[in-house]
Design an enzyme around this catalytic site. Structure first.
Site, short mmCIF file in Angstrom:
data_model
loop_
_atom_site.label_atom_id
_atom_site.label_comp_id
_atom_site.label_asym_id
_atom_site.label_seq_id
_atom_site.Cartn_x
_atom_site.Cartn_y
_atom_site.Cartn_z
N ASP A 1 63.48 -36.43 57.91
CA ASP A 1 64.01 -36.88 56.61
C ASP A 1 64.58 -38.30 56.64
O ASP A 1 65.38 -38.65 57.50
CB ASP A 1 65.11 -35.90 56.16
N SER B 1 63.25 -38.66 50.51
CA SER B 1 63.21 -37.21 50.46
C SER B 1 62.77 -36.74 49.07
O SER B 1 61.70 -37.10 48.60
CB SER B 1 64.58 -36.65 50.85
#
Length: 307
Positions: free
Chosen positions: A162, A46
């Site tokens: 994610d 991320s």
């Protein structure tokens, strides 16, 4: 008789997820460099993938300058009403930010001077997907797609979200790619159990009444999307609640994964005072990254000497 030479250990840097808290990675990288430590292998999840990409592409200084200049109002402009409900992020504005401050559209992972990887999650199966070659900017998009905030990212016919949902601090990837010593940065170590606190925003005394009025109007308009910009303490809004819930989950996953595959050095910046969407607090986050390395300096130097 030929004397044997011992190769230097390959250093891996695992940069974890954590949204706005991820600017602390910049401070960590800079502080490690001051100690003479440069990573050979960089793996990010991320926001860790974003900062790691800028680092490996030679753009960390440019990214740091942008982060330090970011304001509340500029941050709010990255969020927008999205009636398709795929996410609240203005993807065009974010793409411009990435190409201006992180990496070019045409840069591939295999062209980087360091070994690099990001991690993402395949939405349909929940599988952990590693990006170790191909487009660098696509690897970032796939890794940062927080459910509810970003639309899922399509890669080779797969919808990706994610990477923090499966591997928030990618120690395992560093080891798989050949790291002998892994330095991991966990941004969510001090988050769970902390109460939600929303601090009042103070207006700068130097602002003219006209500029101040325009700014107040813009912030008032954006508070439905960005609750942490409100001038009075209030309950968490939908974006803070989504991001906070994701990071509670990621904290639990991180603890579980690190129990089975601990890093050699674990850095846990103290960032509970920064909410996941307060990207404009980069100066504080970067400084805490530096301070975190300083607190662990003796341990870092000992482990590095031991090799």
């Amino acid at each position: 008789m030929t004397e044997k030479t011992t190769a230097s250990p390959r250093i891996g840097l695992a940069l974890g997820s954590g949204s706005a808290r991820g600017w602390a990675h910049i401070g960590v990288v800079n502080a490690l460099a001051e100690l003479g430590i440069e990573a050979d292998i960089v793996c990010g999840c991320s926001i860790g993938g974003l900062v790691g990409a800028a680092y490996t592409a030679g753009n960390l200084e440019k990214l740091e300058a942008w982060v330090r200049s970011l304001t509340k109002l500029a941050t709010a402009r990255f969020f927008e009403l999205n009636f398709s409900m795929n996410g609240f992020i203005n993807v065009d504005r974010l793409h411009t930010f990435l190409t201006d401050n992180v990496c070019a559209d045409d840069l591939n992972i295999e062209d980087l001077p360091k070994v690099f990887a990001t991690v993402s999650t395949e939405l349909a199966t929940g599988r952990e997907i590693w990006f170790t070659d191909g487009s660098l900017i696509e690897s970032i998009w796939a890794s940062i797609s927080i459910p509810g905030l970003f639309p899922p990212y399509q890669n080779q016919g797969r919808w990706m979200v994610d990477g923090g949902l499966v591997n928030p601090v990618p120690v395992s990837i560093c080891r798989a790619l050949g790291a002998d010593i892994v330095i991991a940065v966990n941004l969510n170590g001090y988050i769970v159990g902390k109460p939600y606190v929303e601090k009042p925003v103070k207006k700068s005394e130097s602002e003219s009444s006209f500029i101040g009025s325009l700014k107040d109007s813009a912030i008032k308009y954006s508070t439905s999307l960005f609750p942490s910009l409100k001038s009075k303490a209030n309950s968490p809004g939908i974006l803070d609640a989504i991001a906070g819930s994701v990071y509670i989950t990621q904290d639990r996953i991180t603890r579980s994964r690190m129990a089975g595959d601990p890093p050699d050095i674990l850095l846990s910046p103290r960032l509970s005072h920064i909410s996941p969407l307060e990207f404009y607090r980069g100066n504080e986050a970067i400084q805490e990254g530096i301070d975190c390395v300083e607190r662990k300096r003796m341990e870092i130097e000992y482990i590095m000497k031991r090799g």
